[in-house]
Design a protein around this motif. Structure first.
Motif, short mmCIF file in Angstrom:
data_model
loop_
_atom_site.label_atom_id
_atom_site.label_comp_id
_atom_site.label_asym_id
_atom_site.label_seq_id
_atom_site.Cartn_x
_atom_site.Cartn_y
_atom_site.Cartn_z
N ASP A 167 0.87 -1.13 0.04
CA ASP A 167 -0.01 -0.02 0.21
C ASP A 167 0.75 1.13 0.00
N LYS A 168 0.45 2.24 -0.76
CA LYS A 168 0.87 3.67 -0.73
C LYS A 168 0.26 4.56 0.05
N ASN A 169 0.49 5.01 1.20
CA ASN A 169 -0.26 5.79 2.09
C ASN A 169 0.24 7.20 1.90
N LEU A 170 -0.54 8.26 1.37
CA LEU A 170 -0.17 9.66 1.01
C LEU A 170 -1.00 10.41 2.08
N THR A 171 -0.38 11.25 2.90
CA THR A 171 -1.00 12.08 3.71
C THR A 171 -0.29 13.58 3.36
N ASN A 172 -0.74 14.47 4.12
CA ASN A 172 -0.33 15.95 3.64
C ASN A 172 1.39 16.09 3.72
N ASN A 173 2.13 15.11 4.54
CA ASN A 173 3.45 15.11 4.78
C ASN A 173 4.04 14.65 3.18
N ASP A 174 3.33 13.96 2.84
CA ASP A 174 3.82 13.26 1.36
C ASP A 174 3.68 14.46 0.02
N PHE A 175 2.96 15.51 0.39
CA PHE A 175 2.77 16.48 -0.78
C PHE A 175 3.54 17.66 -0.63
N ILE A 176 3.78 18.12 -1.89
CA ILE A 176 4.65 19.62 -1.94
C ILE A 176 3.27 20.64 -2.09
N VAL A 177 3.58 21.44 -1.12
CA VAL A 177 2.28 22.55 -1.38
C VAL A 177 2.95 23.87 -1.81
N ASN A 178 2.19 24.36 -2.82
CA ASN A 178 2.59 25.58 -3.59
C ASN A 178 1.47 26.34 -3.70
N ASP A 179 1.08 27.28 -2.95
CA ASP A 179 0.02 28.34 -3.06
C ASP A 179 -1.38 27.25 -3.13
N LYS A 180 -1.51 26.43 -2.30
CA LYS A 180 -2.65 25.60 -1.94
C LYS A 180 -2.83 24.78 -2.93
N THR A 181 -1.76 24.39 -3.75
CA THR A 181 -1.80 23.44 -4.68
C THR A 181 -0.95 22.13 -4.33
N TYR A 182 -1.70 21.19 -4.16
CA TYR A 182 -0.98 19.98 -3.48
C TYR A 182 -0.26 18.96 -4.72
N THR A 183 0.90 18.62 -4.68
CA THR A 183 1.60 17.84 -5.85
C THR A 183 2.37 16.83 -5.02
N SER A 184 2.20 15.57 -5.49
CA SER A 184 3.23 14.17 -4.94
C SER A 184 3.40 13.43 -6.25
N ASP A 185 4.60 12.80 -5.94
CA ASP A 185 5.17 11.99 -7.00
C ASP A 185 5.32 10.54 -6.09
N PHE A 186 4.82 9.39 -6.62
CA PHE A 186 4.91 8.11 -6.03
C PHE A 186 5.24 7.17 -7.01
N GLU A 187 5.78 5.93 -6.61
CA GLU A 187 6.20 5.06 -7.47
C GLU A 187 5.39 3.71 -7.21
N ILE A 188 5.24 3.03 -8.25
CA ILE A 188 4.59 1.85 -8.40
C ILE A 188 5.35 0.65 -8.95
N LYS A 189 5.92 -0.30 -8.16
CA LYS A 189 6.72 -1.50 -8.68
C LYS A 189 6.09 -2.66 -9.49
N GLU A 190 4.91 -2.56 -9.47
CA GLU A 190 4.56 -3.90 -10.17
C GLU A 190 3.17 -3.62 -10.77
N ALA A 191 2.91 -4.14 -12.25
CA ALA A 191 1.59 -3.91 -12.98
C ALA A 191 0.60 -4.73 -12.25
N ASN A 192 -0.56 -4.21 -11.88
CA ASN A 192 -1.33 -5.09 -11.08
C ASN A 192 -2.79 -4.08 -10.98
N ASN A 193 -3.98 -4.61 -10.31
CA ASN A 193 -5.10 -4.04 -10.12
C ASN A 193 -4.93 -3.12 -8.92
N TRP A 194 -5.31 -1.90 -8.84
CA TRP A 194 -5.19 -0.92 -7.75
C TRP A 194 -6.49 -0.29 -7.30
#
Length: 185
Positions: free
Chosen positions: A136-163
């Protein structure tokens, strides 16, 4: 003297049945149990409060514009995929092939419908495989970059699967819920 074999038949049936009961229990115990955590809650809580959650979504959508962009595809606050089985998603979904193996990007903007002002959001988002919770990838506010109340995040998925992408977003005490079924290619 004539022998009576009927008691042996009943002993055999009883022994076979008792053996099958033991085998069933042993097999059931050896399989791992993975708890469904749709909307980051136990299924009992979702079942008990589902109508309240959907009412909260309606209230959230009436007050705020919600724009979630995953890999350049934009989503509104949706829970439509919750009613579909994974096979239906694989064949007919507009959310098919949303994620990619490797790097993925996510962007979130919530604005007030009346003032068009960007709002602060408390984010609790989970990307999970449908069969286990070990990746599981759990994303909270700590995992986002906030710029002018725009939240962005990059995450990695290691395998092809249903999500499953599920989450809750709290703005000014009002919670919006998201549920998207997809796959990674």
């Amino acid at each position: 003297m004539k022998r009576n074999y009927w008691p042996l038949l009943f002993i055999g049936i009883f022994s076979f049945t008792f053996g099958m009961i033991i085998w069933t229990i042993k097999s059931a115990v050896s399989v791992p149990v993975i708890e469904d955590k749709s909307f980051m809650k136990k299924y009992q809580d979702v079942e008990e409060h589902y109508n309240d959650m959907m009412d909260s979504n309606v209230l959230f959508r009436s007050k705020y514009n919600f724009a979630l962009t995953i890999n350049n595809k934009q989503f509104d606050l949706t829970t439509e995929d919750i009613k579909y089985a994974q096979r239906v998603i694989e064949k007919f979904s507009v959310n098919k092939n949303l994620l990619t193996v490797g790097k993925n990007s996510l962007k979130l903007i919530v604005t007030d419908k009346i003032t068009n002002e960007k709002k602060d959001v408390k984010i609790d988002l989970t990307l999970s495989k449908t069969i286990s919770n070990d990746s599981d990838k759990n994303l909270t506010n700590n995992d986002f970059i906030v710029n002018d109340k725009t939240y962005t995040s990059d995450f990695e998925i290691k395998e092809a699967n249903n999500w499953i992408i599920t989450g809750s977003f709290v703005v000014d005490g009002i919670t919006g819920y998201l549920y998207i079924k997809t796959n990674a290619i």
